[in-house]
Scaffold this active site. Structure first.
Site, PDB file in Angstrom:
ATOM      1  N   CYS A  87     -40.138 -10.090 -37.433  1.00 43.27           N
ATOM      2  CA  CYS A  87     -38.801 -10.262 -38.009  1.00 43.27           C
ATOM      3  C   CYS A  87     -38.869 -10.252 -39.549  1.00 43.27           C
ATOM      4  O   CYS A  87     -39.703 -10.935 -40.152  1.00 43.27           O
ATOM      5  CB  CYS A  87     -38.182 -11.571 -37.520  1.00 43.27           C
ATOM      6  SG  CYS A  87     -36.504 -11.781 -38.137  1.00 43.27           S
ATOM      7  N   CYS A  91     -37.388 -17.321 -42.533  1.00 43.83           N
ATOM      8  CA  CYS A  91     -37.138 -18.700 -42.076  1.00 43.83           C
ATOM      9  C   CYS A  91     -38.474 -19.462 -42.019  1.00 43.83           C
ATOM     10  O   CYS A  91     -39.373 -19.066 -41.255  1.00 43.83           O
ATOM     11  CB  CYS A  91     -36.469 -18.685 -40.714  1.00 43.83           C
ATOM     12  SG  CYS A  91     -35.109 -17.481 -40.601  1.00 43.83           S
ATOM     13  N   CYS A 131     -30.854 -17.509 -21.436  1.00 41.09           N
ATOM     14  CA  CYS A 131     -30.662 -17.221 -22.860  1.00 41.09           C
ATOM     15  C   CYS A 131     -31.750 -16.262 -23.334  1.00 41.09           C
ATOM     16  O   CYS A 131     -32.940 -16.544 -23.165  1.00 41.09           O
ATOM     17  CB  CYS A 131     -30.781 -18.494 -23.686  1.00 41.09           C
ATOM     18  SG  CYS A 131     -29.754 -19.828 -23.075  1.00 41.09           S
ATOM     19  N   CYS A 222     -22.654 -20.904 -29.218  1.00 38.15           N
ATOM     20  CA  CYS A 222     -23.744 -21.873 -29.130  1.00 38.15           C
ATOM     21  C   CYS A 222     -24.280 -21.979 -30.558  1.00 38.15           C
ATOM     22  O   CYS A 222     -24.794 -20.999 -31.099  1.00 38.15           O
ATOM     23  CB  CYS A 222     -24.816 -21.357 -28.175  1.00 38.15           C
ATOM     24  SG  CYS A 222     -26.314 -22.355 -28.167  1.00 38.15           S
TER      25      CYS A 222
HETATM   26  N1  SAM Z   1     -33.468 -13.972 -34.972  1.00 37.51           N
HETATM   27  C1  SAM Z   1     -32.288 -14.568 -34.531  1.00 37.51           C
HETATM   28  C2  SAM Z   1     -31.739 -15.564 -35.550  1.00 37.51           C
HETATM   29  O1  SAM Z   1     -32.493 -16.294 -36.141  1.00 37.51           O
HETATM   30  O2  SAM Z   1     -30.523 -15.604 -35.730  1.00 37.51           O
HETATM   31  C3  SAM Z   1     -32.384 -15.224 -33.166  1.00 37.51           C
HETATM   32  C4  SAM Z   1     -33.686 -15.890 -32.731  1.00 37.51           C
HETATM   33  S1  SAM Z   1     -34.135 -17.366 -33.629  1.00 37.51           S
HETATM   34  C5  SAM Z   1     -35.779 -17.638 -33.074  1.00 37.51           C
HETATM   35  C6  SAM Z   1     -33.123 -18.616 -32.873  1.00 37.51           C
HETATM   36  C7  SAM Z   1     -33.221 -20.014 -33.391  1.00 37.51           C
HETATM   37  O3  SAM Z   1     -34.421 -20.622 -32.962  1.00 37.51           O
HETATM   38  C8  SAM Z   1     -33.235 -20.230 -34.876  1.00 37.51           C
HETATM   39  O4  SAM Z   1     -31.975 -20.162 -35.464  1.00 37.51           O
HETATM   40  C9  SAM Z   1     -33.803 -21.621 -35.005  1.00 37.51           C
HETATM   41  O5  SAM Z   1     -32.751 -22.571 -35.026  1.00 37.51           O
HETATM   42  C10 SAM Z   1     -34.630 -21.786 -33.719  1.00 37.51           C
HETATM   43  N2  SAM Z   1     -36.064 -21.926 -34.032  1.00 37.51           N
HETATM   44  C11 SAM Z   1     -36.889 -20.947 -34.452  1.00 37.51           C
HETATM   45  N3  SAM Z   1     -38.135 -21.427 -34.682  1.00 37.51           N
HETATM   46  C12 SAM Z   1     -38.095 -22.749 -34.399  1.00 37.51           C
HETATM   47  C13 SAM Z   1     -39.054 -23.794 -34.461  1.00 37.51           C
HETATM   48  N4  SAM Z   1     -40.304 -23.567 -34.880  1.00 37.51           N
HETATM   49  N5  SAM Z   1     -38.670 -25.041 -34.106  1.00 37.51           N
HETATM   50  C14 SAM Z   1     -37.402 -25.278 -33.697  1.00 37.51           C
HETATM   51  N6  SAM Z   1     -36.456 -24.328 -33.610  1.00 37.51           N
HETATM   52  C15 SAM Z   1     -36.781 -23.077 -33.979  1.00 37.51           C
HETATM   53 FE1  SF4 Z   2     -36.232 -13.987 -37.637  1.00 37.62          FE
HETATM   54 FE2  SF4 Z   2     -35.462 -16.294 -38.721  1.00 37.62          FE
HETATM   55 FE3  SF4 Z   2     -34.677 -15.591 -36.205  1.00 37.62          FE
HETATM   56 FE4  SF4 Z   2     -37.226 -16.252 -36.739  1.00 37.62          FE
HETATM   57  S1  SF4 Z   2     -35.438 -17.589 -36.870  1.00 37.62           S
HETATM   58  S2  SF4 Z   2     -36.546 -14.569 -35.485  1.00 37.62           S
HETATM   59  S3  SF4 Z   2     -37.525 -15.394 -38.809  1.00 37.62           S
HETATM   60  S4  SF4 Z   2     -34.156 -14.596 -38.137  1.00 37.62           S
END
Ligand code: SAM
Ligand code: SF4
Ligand code: DTB
Length: 348
Positions: A87, A91, A131, A222
């Site tokens: 990605c 984040c 999901c 959500c």
């Molecule tokens: N890439 C998309 C986005 O970020 O909008 C969707 C997938 S992303 C992995 C979905 C959510 O997973 C993130 O917004 C975050 O809140 C949560 N998430 C990701 N990594 C995490 C972690 N290490 N611990 C807790 N929650 C996590």
């Molecule tokens: Fe990408 Fe951020 Fe979603 Fe992780 S949480 S998949 S880095 S957008």
């Protein structure tokens, strides 16, 4: 086990500069909106709820919970990562970002049969919602067409569907709605102030815009966040304020405890006091009394007693199954035993 925080800064008011993102309407009187729910929460109101004696907070949350829900029913969702790794976003918590070396490879979108098999297994294990998550900043229109096929295949298995693909344009949201998608997950993650410390490649406003597109399309939302990222207590309150002051309360509110992954910048951050986590759940329940509040990522690092307190505080949804997206979740047998010990039933 979650370790008690040695750093009082992580649970007291932070010194972050407060910035305004669509500030809530200032008012001294609680106002009920057309849906009968408040959308004008001020930080001081929320602080007063959150900081009251723990027993009073839990009592208030549990009373409200019982007005709207069966207190012993918990909704069960199962997660599947349909497109893992690579990605472009940064984040700081996420193992799937290309910016950090977490040892996770970049995979292609899963094929339909793989997804159907996983959905069938989730349904057989008692899940009512499936999901699917993709490590994208935003899907292309071609991605959307492929995901629609997956959504329809999961629906055919008799499950509710939720997807999280990153930022969504209005037309894409409409297309997903027309294809029968139930929920779109898009988190605010933290307060506007702390968010800037965690993510630089996508603005808070862009998240709010995606949520608006999702709502306008008639999809259920959500939306929640992550705590235990080293944020202050005020940042936790600020996240809850943003969620509760959205034009509609999200139908599902996932509260994630950071899963610390080696290689990500947030690995090694001070662990959160677990009672702060319970307070966050209870306050979410009070602010958004009709929403499903999900005790989401991070359960593997929580004692059964802490999870029981979260259910008492008004959590009524979990992720179930041994895998979240890329990290592990409690064993299904352990969850079944926990439900049995607490007399909890899966929500139909
Ligand atoms: N890439 C998309 C986005 O970020 O909008 C969707 C997938 S992303 C992995 C979905 C959510 O997973 C993130 O917004 C975050 O809140 C949560 N998430 C990701 N990594 C995490 C972690 N290490 N611990 C807790 N929650 C996590
Ligand atoms: Fe990408 Fe951020 Fe979603 Fe992780 S949480 S998949 S880095 S957008
Ligand atoms: C949400 O709020 N939590 C889920 C789901 N929405 C997509 C994701 C948790 C991810 C935890 C880290 C991982 O397994 O990669």
């Amino acid at each position: 086990m979650i370790i008690m925080s040695a750093n009082p800064d992580s649970i007291t008011s932070g010194a972050h500069e407060r910035i305004a993102i669509r500030p809530p309407v200032a008012s001294n009187k609680p106002k009920a909106a057309a849906d009968g729910l408040r959308h004008d929460w001020q930080l001081d109101d929320i602080r007063a709820l959150y900081t009251q004696p723990f027993n009073d907070l839990l009592w208030q949350a549990q009373q409200l919970h019982r007005q709207h829900f069966d207190p012993n029913a918990v909704q069960i969702s199962t997660l599947l990562s349909i497109k893992t790794g690579g990605c472009p976003e940064d984040c700081k918590y996420c193992p799937q970002s290309v910016h950090y070396n977490t040892g996770l490879g970049r995979e292609k979108l899963l094929d339909k049969q793989h997804v159907v098999d996983a959905a069938r297994a989730a349904r057989a294990a008692g899940a009512s919602r499936f999901c699917m998550g993709a490590a994208w900043r935003q899907p292309t229109d071609r991605n959307i067409d492929k995901v629609i096929e997956l959504v329809q295949a999961v629906r055919d298995e008799g499950l509710e569907t939720c997807i999280t693909l990153g930022m969504l344009k209005a037309e894409q949201a409409q297309k997903l709605k027309a294809a029968g998608l139930d929920y779109y997950n898009h988190n605010l993650d933290s307060s506007p102030e702390y968010y800037r410390e965690v993510i630089s490649t996508r603005s808070y406003q862009e998240r709010l815009d995606t949520l608006e597109n999702v709502r306008q399309a008639g999809l259920k939302t959500c939306c929640g966040g992550i705590i235990g990222m080293g944020e202050s207590r005020d940042d936790r309150l600020g996240l809850l304020q943003q969620l509760a002051n959205l034009p509609e309360h999200p139908q599902s509110v996932p509260i994630n405890l950071l899963v610390q992954v080696e290689g990500t910048p947030l690995h090694g951050v001070d662990a959160l006091d677990e009672l702060e986590f319970v307070r966050t759940i209870a306050t979410a329940r009070i602010l958004m009394p009709k929403s499903m509040v999900r005790l989401s990522a991070g359960r593997e690092n929580m004692s059964d007693a802490t999870q029981a307190l979260c259910f008492l505080a008004g959590a009524n949804s979990i992720f179930y199954g041994e895998q979240l997206l890329t990290t592990s979740n409690p064993a299904t047998q352990a969850d079944q035993q926990l439900f049995q010990r607490l007399g909890l039933q899966p929500m139909a």
